[in-house]
Design a protein around this motif. Structure first.
Motif, PDB file in Angstrom:
ATOM      1  N   VAL A  48     -40.658 -23.373 125.726  1.00 39.75           N
ATOM      2  CA  VAL A  48     -39.547 -24.277 125.994  1.00 39.75           C
ATOM      3  C   VAL A  48     -38.327 -23.885 125.153  1.00 39.75           C
ATOM      4  O   VAL A  48     -37.245 -23.639 125.693  1.00 39.75           O
ATOM      5  N   VAL A  49     -38.517 -23.821 123.843  1.00 42.06           N
ATOM      6  CA  VAL A  49     -37.400 -23.528 122.951  1.00 42.06           C
ATOM      7  C   VAL A  49     -37.950 -23.138 121.585  1.00 42.06           C
ATOM      8  O   VAL A  49     -39.058 -23.536 121.213  1.00 42.06           O
ATOM      9  N   GLU A  58     -31.180 -20.293 118.085  1.00 47.91           N
ATOM     10  CA  GLU A  58     -31.967 -21.106 119.001  1.00 47.91           C
ATOM     11  C   GLU A  58     -32.124 -20.345 120.314  1.00 47.91           C
ATOM     12  O   GLU A  58     -31.182 -19.689 120.771  1.00 47.91           O
ATOM     13  N   TYR A  59     -33.289 -20.455 120.910  1.00 50.96           N
ATOM     14  CA  TYR A  59     -33.541 -19.784 122.181  1.00 50.96           C
ATOM     15  C   TYR A  59     -34.204 -20.785 123.115  1.00 50.96           C
ATOM     16  O   TYR A  59     -35.178 -21.419 122.748  1.00 50.96           O
ATOM     17  N   TYR A  60     -33.660 -20.876 124.320  1.00 50.99           N
ATOM     18  CA  TYR A  60     -34.127 -21.865 125.278  1.00 50.99           C
ATOM     19  C   TYR A  60     -34.650 -21.191 126.544  1.00 50.99           C
ATOM     20  O   TYR A  60     -34.125 -20.164 126.988  1.00 50.99           O
ATOM     21  N   VAL A  64     -34.682 -25.425 130.831  1.00 53.92           N
ATOM     22  CA  VAL A  64     -34.282 -26.577 130.029  1.00 53.92           C
ATOM     23  C   VAL A  64     -32.905 -26.403 129.407  1.00 53.92           C
ATOM     24  O   VAL A  64     -32.387 -27.339 128.771  1.00 53.92           O
ATOM     25  N   LYS A  65     -32.317 -25.239 129.577  1.00 55.42           N
ATOM     26  CA  LYS A  65     -31.022 -24.954 128.967  1.00 55.42           C
ATOM     27  C   LYS A  65     -29.974 -25.957 129.463  1.00 55.42           C
ATOM     28  O   LYS A  65     -29.861 -26.235 130.655  1.00 55.42           O
ATOM     29  N   PHE A  68     -32.039 -29.776 127.037  1.00 55.84           N
ATOM     30  CA  PHE A  68     -32.828 -29.964 125.824  1.00 55.84           C
ATOM     31  C   PHE A  68     -32.095 -29.357 124.636  1.00 55.84           C
ATOM     32  O   PHE A  68     -31.407 -28.337 124.772  1.00 55.84           O
ATOM     33  N   THR A  69     -32.293 -29.969 123.460  1.00 54.68           N
ATOM     34  CA  THR A  69     -31.703 -29.455 122.228  1.00 54.68           C
ATOM     35  C   THR A  69     -32.726 -29.522 121.109  1.00 54.68           C
ATOM     36  O   THR A  69     -33.324 -30.578 120.869  1.00 54.68           O
ATOM     37  N   ILE A  70     -32.921 -28.402 120.440  1.00 55.74           N
ATOM     38  CA  ILE A  70     -33.828 -28.350 119.305  1.00 55.74           C
ATOM     39  C   ILE A  70     -33.010 -28.425 118.016  1.00 55.74           C
ATOM     40  O   ILE A  70     -31.878 -27.939 117.953  1.00 55.74           O
ATOM     41  N   LEU A  81     -36.931 -32.337 119.198  1.00 54.36           N
ATOM     42  CA  LEU A  81     -36.579 -31.868 120.529  1.00 54.36           C
ATOM     43  C   LEU A  81     -35.965 -33.036 121.286  1.00 54.36           C
ATOM     44  O   LEU A  81     -36.663 -33.973 121.670  1.00 54.36           O
ATOM     45  N   ARG A 104     -41.079 -16.076 122.057  1.00 52.74           N
ATOM     46  CA  ARG A 104     -41.348 -16.809 123.290  1.00 52.74           C
ATOM     47  C   ARG A 104     -42.839 -16.794 123.634  1.00 52.74           C
ATOM     48  O   ARG A 104     -43.305 -17.622 124.403  1.00 52.74           O
TER      49      ARG A 104
END
Length: 122
Positions: A48-49, A58-60, A64-65, A68-70, A81, A104
């Motif tokens: 997911v992220v 950060e990698y999404y 979900v880009k 979503f925010t981590i 999340l 990932r």
């Protein structure tokens, strides 16, 4: 050794929001990357992220880009999340995980939480 405990899952309507938390214990939290993965019934666990130890990278996943925010608070040993504009296809068990780098591939993560269920109704 790192222990991870997720919380914040639940049932939400499509378009709604949830915020997941992952509390970590263990002296290595602040030096490791953290990731969120999810697994829906009958499907493989998917990325997911992920976030670097400093929070600077950060990698999404494309799915979900923008929704979503981590984030992480190393002082609190917690990673978050924030999930907005949820869709029924986001329904899954969500896991947080810790690794030495931002990956990932779930096979590269050393520590895993027990997971928290997220269900999005249509």
């Amino acid at each position: 050794q790192v222990q991870l405990v997720e919380s914040g899952g639940g049932l939400v309507q499509a378009g709604g929001s949830l915020r997941l938390s992952c509390a970590a214990s263990g002296r290595t939290f602040g030096s490791g990357a953290m990731g969120w993965f999810r697994q829906a019934p009958g499907k493989e666990r998917e990325f997911v992220v992920a976030i670097s130890w400093s929070g600077g990278s950060e990698y999404y996943a494309d799915s979900v880009k923008g929704r979503f925010t981590i984030s992480r608070d190393n002082a609190k040993n917690t990673v978050y999340l924030q999930m907005n504009s949820l869709k029924p296809e986001d329904t899954a068990v969500y896991y947080c995980a810790a690794a030495s780098g931002v990956y990932r591939d779930p096979r590269l993560y050393d520590y895993w939480g027990q997971g928290t269920q997220v269900t999005v109704s249509s």
